[in-house]
Design a protein around this motif. Sequence first.
Motif, PDB file in Angstrom:
ATOM      1  N   MET A  18       0.919  -1.273   0.049  1.00 24.20           N
ATOM      2  CA  MET A  18      -0.143  -0.097  -0.010  1.00 24.20           C
ATOM      3  C   MET A  18       0.768   1.063  -0.014  1.00 24.20           C
ATOM      4  SD  MET A  18      -3.203  -1.135   2.660  1.00 24.20           S
ATOM      5  CE  MET A  18      -4.078   0.148   2.126  1.00 24.20           C
ATOM      6  N   THR A  19       0.215   2.453  -0.267  1.00 27.56           N
ATOM      7  CA  THR A  19       1.049   3.470  -0.127  1.00 27.56           C
ATOM      8  C   THR A  19       0.152   4.347   0.650  1.00 27.56           C
ATOM      9  OG1 THR A  19       2.066   5.345  -1.441  1.00 27.56           O
ATOM     10  CG2 THR A  19      -0.110   4.641  -2.333  1.00 27.56           C
ATOM     11  N   LEU A  20       0.871   5.809   0.894  1.00 27.28           N
ATOM     12  CA  LEU A  20      -0.058   6.854   1.899  1.00 27.28           C
ATOM     13  C   LEU A  20      -1.285   7.178   1.239  1.00 27.28           C
ATOM     14  CD1 LEU A  20       3.105   8.806   3.381  1.00 27.28           C
ATOM     15  CD2 LEU A  20       1.492   7.312   4.598  1.00 27.28           C
ATOM     16  N   ILE A  21      -1.085   7.787  -0.063  1.00 28.25           N
ATOM     17  CA  ILE A  21      -2.236   8.325  -0.674  1.00 28.25           C
ATOM     18  C   ILE A  21      -2.633   7.287  -2.253  1.00 28.25           C
ATOM     19  CG2 ILE A  21      -3.276  10.390  -1.754  1.00 28.25           C
ATOM     20  CD1 ILE A  21      -2.303  10.720   1.132  1.00 28.25           C
ATOM     21  N   GLY A  22      -3.574   6.974  -1.990  1.00 28.33           N
ATOM     22  CA  GLY A  22      -4.181   6.213  -3.243  1.00 28.33           C
ATOM     23  C   GLY A  22      -5.577   5.723  -3.019  1.00 28.33           C
ATOM     24  N   PRO A  23      -6.056   4.936  -4.027  1.00 30.98           N
ATOM     25  CA  PRO A  23      -7.554   4.571  -3.869  1.00 30.98           C
ATOM     26  C   PRO A  23      -7.513   3.550  -2.904  1.00 30.98           C
ATOM     27  CG  PRO A  23      -6.282   3.423  -5.753  1.00 30.98           C
ATOM     28  CD  PRO A  23      -5.462   4.461  -5.135  1.00 30.98           C
ATOM     29  N   PRO A  24      -8.643   3.143  -2.270  1.00 29.49           N
ATOM     30  CA  PRO A  24      -9.036   2.084  -1.232  1.00 29.49           C
ATOM     31  C   PRO A  24      -8.626   0.815  -2.046  1.00 29.49           C
ATOM     32  CG  PRO A  24     -11.180   2.984  -1.847  1.00 29.49           C
ATOM     33  CD  PRO A  24     -10.024   4.087  -2.572  1.00 29.49           C
ATOM     34  N   PRO A  25      -8.143  -0.079  -1.054  1.00 29.70           N
ATOM     35  CA  PRO A  25      -7.911  -1.425  -1.518  1.00 29.70           C
ATOM     36  C   PRO A  25      -9.084  -2.105  -1.872  1.00 29.70           C
ATOM     37  CG  PRO A  25      -7.354  -1.454   0.875  1.00 29.70           C
ATOM     38  CD  PRO A  25      -7.729  -0.067   0.325  1.00 29.70           C
ATOM     39  N   ALA A  26      -9.155  -2.991  -2.949  1.00 31.88           N
ATOM     40  CA  ALA A  26     -10.231  -3.896  -3.241  1.00 31.88           C
ATOM     41  C   ALA A  26     -10.377  -5.109  -2.592  1.00 31.88           C
ATOM     42  CB  ALA A  26     -10.355  -4.119  -4.681  1.00 31.88           C
ATOM     43  N   ARG A  27     -11.327  -5.425  -2.085  1.00 32.58           N
ATOM     44  CA  ARG A  27     -11.600  -6.838  -1.430  1.00 32.58           C
ATOM     45  C   ARG A  27     -11.694  -7.909  -2.630  1.00 32.58           C
ATOM     46  NH1 ARG A  27     -15.874  -5.712   3.490  1.00 32.58           N
ATOM     47  NH2 ARG A  27     -14.174  -5.315   4.831  1.00 32.58           N
ATOM     48  N   LEU A  28     -10.884  -8.916  -2.282  1.00 31.84           N
ATOM     49  CA  LEU A  28     -11.007  -9.888  -3.193  1.00 31.84           C
ATOM     50  C   LEU A  28     -12.128 -10.784  -3.483  1.00 31.84           C
ATOM     51  CD1 LEU A  28      -8.887 -11.692  -5.075  1.00 31.84           C
ATOM     52  CD2 LEU A  28      -8.241 -13.291  -3.300  1.00 31.84           C
ATOM     53  N   SER A  29     -12.819 -10.977  -2.188  1.00 24.12           N
ATOM     54  CA  SER A  29     -14.276 -11.776  -2.193  1.00 24.12           C
ATOM     55  C   SER A  29     -15.120 -10.644  -2.638  1.00 24.12           C
ATOM     56  CB  SER A  29     -14.351 -12.380  -1.093  1.00 24.12           C
ATOM     57  OG  SER A  29     -14.608 -11.720   0.008  1.00 24.12           O
ATOM     58  N   GLY A  30     -16.166 -11.068  -3.153  1.00 31.35           N
ATOM     59  CA  GLY A  30     -17.280 -10.197  -3.440  1.00 31.35           C
ATOM     60  C   GLY A  30     -17.456  -9.798  -4.857  1.00 31.35           C
ATOM     61  N   SER A  31     -18.337  -9.110  -5.014  1.00 32.62           N
ATOM     62  CA  SER A  31     -18.454  -8.423  -6.446  1.00 32.62           C
ATOM     63  C   SER A  31     -18.934  -7.146  -6.569  1.00 32.62           C
ATOM     64  CB  SER A  31     -19.614  -9.319  -7.384  1.00 32.62           C
ATOM     65  OG  SER A  31     -21.008  -9.284  -6.725  1.00 32.62           O
ATOM     66  N   GLY A  32     -19.277  -6.478  -7.745  1.00 33.06           N
ATOM     67  CA  GLY A  32     -19.570  -5.080  -7.563  1.00 33.06           C
ATOM     68  C   GLY A  32     -18.244  -4.097  -8.040  1.00 33.06           C
ATOM     69  N   PRO A  33     -18.474  -2.758  -7.577  1.00 32.47           N
ATOM     70  CA  PRO A  33     -17.462  -2.256  -8.187  1.00 32.47           C
ATOM     71  C   PRO A  33     -16.218  -2.061  -7.370  1.00 32.47           C
ATOM     72  CG  PRO A  33     -19.300  -0.820  -6.922  1.00 32.47           C
ATOM     73  CD  PRO A  33     -19.487  -2.375  -6.973  1.00 32.47           C
ATOM     74  N   ARG A  34     -16.134  -2.664  -6.355  1.00 28.47           N
ATOM     75  CA  ARG A  34     -15.108  -2.872  -5.387  1.00 28.47           C
ATOM     76  C   ARG A  34     -14.124  -3.936  -5.777  1.00 28.47           C
ATOM     77  NH1 ARG A  34     -13.761   0.217  -1.165  1.00 28.47           N
ATOM     78  NH2 ARG A  34     -12.668  -1.515   0.035  1.00 28.47           N
TER      79      ARG A  34
END
Length: 149
Positions: A116-132
């Motif tokens: 990860m980095t200090l500033i960036g997009p939120p991490p996406a969960r591996l499980s699940g569907s949808g925009p994340r």
Amino acid sequence: MLDGTANRPHDGHGAPRRRSVARRAADIAAAIALLAITFPLMALAALAVRIESPGPVFLREAHLGEGGRVFTLLTFRCVRWSSALEQPVPTQVGRLLQRPRIDQLPVLFNLLRGEMTLIGPPPARLSGSGPRAVVPAATPGLSGWASLS
């Protein structure tokens, strides 16, 4: 290119490599400083989680990083599994840790490891569907640009 960047080394996303190196150096420096400052609090939180309920101190969740790489996001475990309710139940220590977001301090280890980095997009969960579930184009961050403005 007219801006003089055509012959400079680039990382995978077009940014000059020295900017990537400077950003990574800032991430490491920030992670070390924040871990040094918060270590006593993290040790107390880990002890409280361990004393309150059996099980691991850390919750490990699979997330998608830059380019679809899978990494394990660390947080303090704030729930226990209830067999009667067949779902996770927040612990008293967990509620106490979640209010000031102390449960998120172990994410600093992800920052130190370069996942990860200090500033960036939120991490996406591996499980699940949808925009994340969309594979992020940039390294996930602890905070986003929107929270800084």
